[in-house]
Design a protein around this motif. Structure first.
Motif, short mmCIF file in Angstrom:
data_model
loop_
_atom_site.label_atom_id
_atom_site.label_comp_id
_atom_site.label_asym_id
_atom_site.label_seq_id
_atom_site.Cartn_x
_atom_site.Cartn_y
_atom_site.Cartn_z
N THR A 28 0.83 -1.21 0.00
CA THR A 28 0.00 0.00 0.00
C THR A 28 0.86 1.25 0.00
O THR A 28 0.56 2.23 -0.69
N LEU A 29 1.95 1.23 0.76
CA LEU A 29 2.84 2.40 0.82
C LEU A 29 3.51 2.65 -0.52
O LEU A 29 3.74 3.80 -0.91
N VAL A 30 3.84 1.58 -1.26
CA VAL A 30 4.39 1.75 -2.60
C VAL A 30 3.36 2.42 -3.50
O VAL A 30 3.69 3.34 -4.28
N ASN A 31 2.11 2.00 -3.39
CA ASN A 31 1.03 2.61 -4.18
C ASN A 31 0.82 4.07 -3.80
O ASN A 31 0.56 4.92 -4.68
N ILE A 32 0.93 4.37 -2.51
CA ILE A 32 0.80 5.77 -2.07
C ILE A 32 1.93 6.62 -2.66
O ILE A 32 1.71 7.73 -3.15
N ALA A 33 3.15 6.08 -2.61
CA ALA A 33 4.30 6.81 -3.16
C ALA A 33 4.10 7.08 -4.65
O ALA A 33 4.38 8.19 -5.14
N GLN A 34 3.60 6.09 -5.39
CA GLN A 34 3.37 6.28 -6.82
C GLN A 34 2.28 7.29 -7.08
O GLN A 34 2.37 8.11 -8.00
N ALA A 35 1.24 7.28 -6.23
CA ALA A 35 0.16 8.26 -6.38
C ALA A 35 0.67 9.67 -6.14
O ALA A 35 0.26 10.62 -6.81
N VAL A 36 1.57 9.83 -5.18
CA VAL A 36 2.17 11.13 -4.91
C VAL A 36 2.96 11.62 -6.12
O VAL A 36 2.84 12.78 -6.54
N VAL A 37 3.74 10.73 -6.70
CA VAL A 37 4.56 11.09 -7.85
C VAL A 37 3.69 11.48 -9.04
O VAL A 37 4.02 12.42 -9.79
N ASP A 38 2.57 10.80 -9.22
CA ASP A 38 1.72 11.03 -10.39
C ASP A 38 0.71 12.15 -10.20
O ASP A 38 0.03 12.54 -11.16
N SER A 39 0.58 12.69 -8.99
CA SER A 39 -0.48 13.65 -8.71
C SER A 39 -0.11 15.06 -9.17
O SER A 39 1.07 15.38 -9.34
N PRO A 40 -1.11 15.94 -9.34
CA PRO A 40 -0.82 17.34 -9.68
C PRO A 40 -0.26 18.13 -8.50
O PRO A 40 0.31 19.20 -8.68
N GLN A 91 2.23 19.13 -5.44
CA GLN A 91 3.68 19.13 -5.26
C GLN A 91 3.97 18.85 -3.78
O GLN A 91 4.11 19.77 -2.98
N ILE A 92 4.07 17.57 -3.43
CA ILE A 92 4.24 17.18 -2.03
C ILE A 92 5.70 17.36 -1.62
O ILE A 92 6.60 16.72 -2.17
N VAL A 93 5.92 18.23 -0.64
CA VAL A 93 7.28 18.47 -0.16
C VAL A 93 7.55 17.72 1.15
O VAL A 93 8.71 17.50 1.51
N GLN A 94 6.48 17.35 1.86
CA GLN A 94 6.62 16.65 3.14
C GLN A 94 5.67 15.47 3.17
O GLN A 94 4.45 15.63 3.07
N LEU A 95 6.23 14.26 3.30
CA LEU A 95 5.44 13.04 3.31
C LEU A 95 5.79 12.24 4.56
O LEU A 95 6.91 11.73 4.69
N HIS A 96 4.84 12.14 5.50
CA HIS A 96 5.07 11.43 6.75
C HIS A 96 4.24 10.15 6.76
O HIS A 96 3.01 10.20 6.74
N LEU A 97 4.93 9.01 6.82
CA LEU A 97 4.29 7.70 6.78
C LEU A 97 4.67 6.86 7.99
O LEU A 97 4.59 5.64 7.95
N GLY A 98 5.11 7.49 9.07
CA GLY A 98 5.55 6.77 10.25
C GLY A 98 4.46 5.92 10.87
O GLY A 98 3.27 6.22 10.75
N GLY A 99 4.85 4.82 11.51
CA GLY A 99 3.89 3.98 12.18
C GLY A 99 3.13 3.05 11.26
O GLY A 99 2.12 2.48 11.65
N ASN A 100 3.62 2.91 10.03
CA ASN A 100 3.02 1.95 9.10
C ASN A 100 3.94 0.72 8.99
O ASN A 100 4.89 0.58 9.76
N LEU A 101 3.67 -0.16 8.05
CA LEU A 101 4.33 -1.47 8.03
C LEU A 101 5.23 -1.63 6.82
O LEU A 101 5.24 -2.68 6.17
N LEU A 102 6.02 -0.60 6.54
CA LEU A 102 6.88 -0.65 5.36
C LEU A 102 7.86 -1.81 5.42
O LEU A 102 8.09 -2.51 4.43
#
Length: 528
Positions: free
Chosen positions: A148-160, A162-173
């Protein structure tokens, strides 16, 4: 609308916007109103919508009707830039209303911590990326899988956006296979807008360090802030130093509680001169001992870019303090030093006092819980008395007595820059309090003084002396004294949350001097 306790009246000398907003926060937090009821209550006070820039609906169960009212109200806030919906039971129908609003809003900072949405609803959550102004996205503590985190990262890259800060702590990477972690790092490595990534408590281990190194070594990587707190990297974590030779953007590296040992830290320390961009490194709660402290000290002697050094709970003794003190005595850059929760004792305190005395840049020193006694407390007080830079010092949870308090009273009388002092959980009595009071009478800058006690036998000070000390510190605040922890308030108000506390100084105030409001309103980092 349900009726509740009567609210404090609006101060006649204040604009309606200030108490109206303050009362909204009180409604939510203190009177336990639902958000929609609190909104209606604040609407009755005619709070100007343009004064609200941030809203927090965390820790609430929101119905569909609640969300309709919330979205309607938020839509009227022309300057809303920050929205927090943390620790809320996930309801697809309610959240769809909020997601639709966010996607067409001008929000730039969004928090969705602890929602735990089912996997099938994650695409709906990611619709927030349709908001073109969104810059900071925080999706921590949601138990997202590595896939899911890989999919989130790809969605961020493909989105309009401009995400400068991405906090994903406490997940199951780190819970998936190594390839999933590599896919995640590869996806974000070439995304140039990203400058801050939070991966605390993601289950990353030593086998994932090469992927982190590859991320930082990528030629398109612009990351300045990397948070890896609470990941069991172990000795292999020292290999992150391999990225230092190929990176010129990293400014903040957080490695606290990552099981680094002296060997790992020695490797990191040796590579620090090759990363001149680094300004802050946090190694708190790693068992590096005096050997690790020595390695860092040797590096600091030649590496002069780090300004903030976190060494709390590293199992350091007076010997380690001697190494650090020697390195920092003439260091022109380090402004913040945290050596709390170690075993420095009086000798270690003396070595750090020498840094305070000679440094022209050190502003903040934390030596709490270090077994410092009277001798160390006296030496530190004399150093602070002559310091022209130290604004914050924490000596809580040590063994200072009234003798040391007498010296601190003299220091407060002489010092003209110290703005925050913590002496909680020591061994002070009314005699020490009197000495502190005498010094404070000549002090005009101390605006935050903590001297309470929670442990048995700590700081037994009578109410009369607490009242006397508290009155002087309040007066200093009233004169407009400001510190890095308490900046001057801005003219426009934004919202964070309402805190309740026994008193502004962390101690119970006498009933006849209690403020009409015992709360402290934290507004965008400003304390009222």
């Amino acid at each position: 609308m349900k009726e509740t306790e009567s609210l404090p009246p609006i101060p006649p000398t204040k604009p309606v916007s200030w108490p109206g907003y303050r009362l909204y926060a009180a409604c939510c937090q203190q009177l336990n109103l639902t958000p929609i009821d609190a909104l209606m209550r604040s609407k009755r006070l005619q709070t100007p919508a343009d004064s609200i820039t941030s809203f927090d609906f965390s820790h609430r169960e929101l119905s569909v009707d609640d969300c309709r009212g919330i979205v309607s109200f938020l839509g009227s806030l022309n300057n809303l830039t920050h929205l927090a919906l943390n620790q809320i039971p996930f309801n697809p129908k309610s959240f769809k209303l909020i997601i639709d609003f966010i996607a067409r809003s001008h929000i730039d900072n969004l928090e969705f911590f602890g929602l735990h949405p089912p996997t099938e609803h994650i695409p709906m959550i990611l619709r927030v990326l349709e908001c073109p102004t969104l810059e900071r996205l925080k999706l921590g503590d949601n138990s997202f899988s590595s896939e899911t985190l890989v999919n989130i990262a790809q969605a961020v890259v493909d989105s309009p956006a401009q995400i400068v800060q991405l906090h994903l702590g406490g997940n199951l990477l780190g819970s998936g296979d190594r390839e999933a972690v590599e896919d995640f790092m590869n996806t974000v490595s070439g995304y140039r807008p990203l400058i801050s990534i939070g991966l605390r408590s993601c289950g990353l281990t030593g086998e994932h360090v090469p992927a982190l190194v590859a991320l930082l070594r990528h030629p398109a990587c612009e990351i300045t802030d990397l948070q890896l707190k609470n990941n069991p990297l172990g000795e292999a974590g020292g290999s992150i130093a391999d990225s230092f030779y190929h990176n010129d953007t990293l400014r903040v590296l957080e490695l606290q509680s990552t099981l680094l040992n002296a060997t790992a830290v020695s490797r990191i320390a040796q590579a620090l001169p090759n990363l001149p961009s680094l300004r802050a490194i946090n190694l708190n709660n790693n068992p590096i001992g005096d050997a690790g402290a020595q390695a860092l000290a040797d590096s600091l002697a030649v590496h002069c870019s780090i300004s903030t050094l976190g060494l709390s709970g590293i199992r350091c003794t007076a010997l380690g303090a001697r190494y650090i003190g020697s390195a920092l005595r003439d260091n022109p850059v380090v402004t913040g030093l945290d050596l709390s929760h170690n075993a420095l004792g009086d000798q270690g305190a003396a070595d750090i006092a020498a840094v305070i005395h000679s440094s022209s840049v050190v502003e903040s020193v934390d030596l709490s819980n270090n077994g410092i006694g009277v001798r160390g407390g006296v030496i530190l007080a004399k150093a602070v008395a002559s310091s022209g830079t130290v604004r914050h010092i924490d000596l809580g949870r040590n063994h200072l007595t009234d003798t040391a308090a007498a010296e601190w009273g003299a220091a407060l009388a002489a010092n003209t820059v110290l703005q925050r002092l913590c002496l909680t959980d020591n061994q002070l009595t009314d005699r020490g309090a009197e000495a502190l009071y005498v010094g404070l009478r000549q002090n005009r800058v101390l605006t935050n003084f903590s001297y309470g006690g929670q442990s048995t036998g700590a700081n037994v000070i009578s109410r009369s002396w607490r009242h006397a000390i508290d009155r002087i510190v309040r007066a200093n605040r009233g004169r407009g004294g400001s510190s890095p922890m308490m900046p001057v308030a801005p003219s426009s108000l934004g919202h964070v949350r309402y805190h309740s506390s026994p008193g502004l100084l962390g101690v119970e105030l006498p009933h006849h001097t209690r403020s009409s409001s015992d709360g402290v309103l934290d507004v965008g980092g400003f304390i009222y």
